[in-house]
Motif scaffolding. Structure first.
Motif, PDB file in Angstrom:
ATOM      1  N   ASP A  15       0.802  -1.217   0.000  1.00 51.11           N
ATOM      2  CA  ASP A  15       0.000   0.000   0.000  1.00 51.11           C
ATOM      3  C   ASP A  15       0.837   1.271   0.000  1.00 51.11           C
ATOM      4  N   LYS A  16       1.990   1.242   0.590  1.00 52.68           N
ATOM      5  CA  LYS A  16       2.758   2.458   0.808  1.00 52.68           C
ATOM      6  C   LYS A  16       3.929   2.542  -0.163  1.00 52.68           C
ATOM      7  N   ASN A  17       4.121   3.707  -0.725  1.00 51.92           N
ATOM      8  CA  ASN A  17       5.265   3.971  -1.592  1.00 51.92           C
ATOM      9  C   ASN A  17       5.380   2.974  -2.733  1.00 51.92           C
ATOM     10  N   SER A  18       4.271   2.679  -3.382  1.00 56.54           N
ATOM     11  CA  SER A  18       4.331   1.731  -4.488  1.00 56.54           C
ATOM     12  C   SER A  18       5.044   2.324  -5.691  1.00 56.54           C
ATOM     13  N   GLY A  19       5.036   3.628  -5.815  1.00 57.80           N
ATOM     14  CA  GLY A  19       5.791   4.285  -6.874  1.00 57.80           C
ATOM     15  C   GLY A  19       5.069   4.322  -8.207  1.00 57.80           C
TER      16      GLY A  19
END
Length: 179
Positions: free
Chosen positions: A27-31
């Protein structure tokens, strides 16, 4: 019996921590959601958006830095997702690439794929970011950049400002927000 209980708890801790890491990582910092050149060629851009191409190599230190920082930045990823076709190109890939109806092959004596040579105009610097606007000439940015350093140029082409203003005019009124 105590050994069995200890092993059970160790395995349980490993499973729980591995699950937590994979859930948090998804979920976080998938880019940036990059396409391969083949995926881009398959969509045959009927939708008129500029194209950004990240030209990299596997051995390039600053390419990896950009992958871990700039391309993971939430503002960059969201903006590129909404306003660009984002293509990732390994300059040393031995796979042939099709681009705008032309096939580009790996050239062993130069250790480079000829699509990278075309996009970079023969000036092989890694990383390089190529912006191909809907209207106008491609812009090649050589070297590594932070999100803050890329914001103005991404918005200049992504918002279509390049069709109505010079870069100098745009710089006078631009106010960056990315960190």
């Amino acid at each position: 019996m105590i050994k069995v209980i200890r092993i059970f708890f160790l395995l349980l801790i490993l499973i729980v921590s591995e699950t937590t890491v994979s859930i948090a990582g998804s979920d976080k910092n998938s880019g940036v959601n990059w396409m391969t050149p083949a995926e881009f060629s398959a969509i045959n851009s009927e939708n008129k958006k500029p194209i950004i191409v990240d030209v990299y190599t596997n051995w390039c230190y600053y390419c990896k830095v950009m992958d871990k920082t700039t391309w993971k930045n939430d503002s960059v990823a969201a903006y590129l997702g909404a306003n660009y076709f984002a293509v990732k190109l390994n300059a040393e890939s031995k796979d042939p690439y099709d681009w705008n109806g032309t096939s580009y092959n790996y050239e062993a004596r130069y250790k480079v794929n000829m699509l990278a040579v075309k996009l970079l105009g023969g000036n092989m610097v890694y990383p390089s970011t190529v912006i191909i606007p809907v209207k106008g000439e491609p812009e090649v940015l050589k070297g590594a950049f932070t999100a803050k350093e890329l914001e103005m140029i991404l918005k200049y082409y992504g918002d279509g400002v390049n069709e109505t203003k010079s870069p100098e005019e745009y710089m006078k009124t631009f106010s960056g927000k990315w960190k």
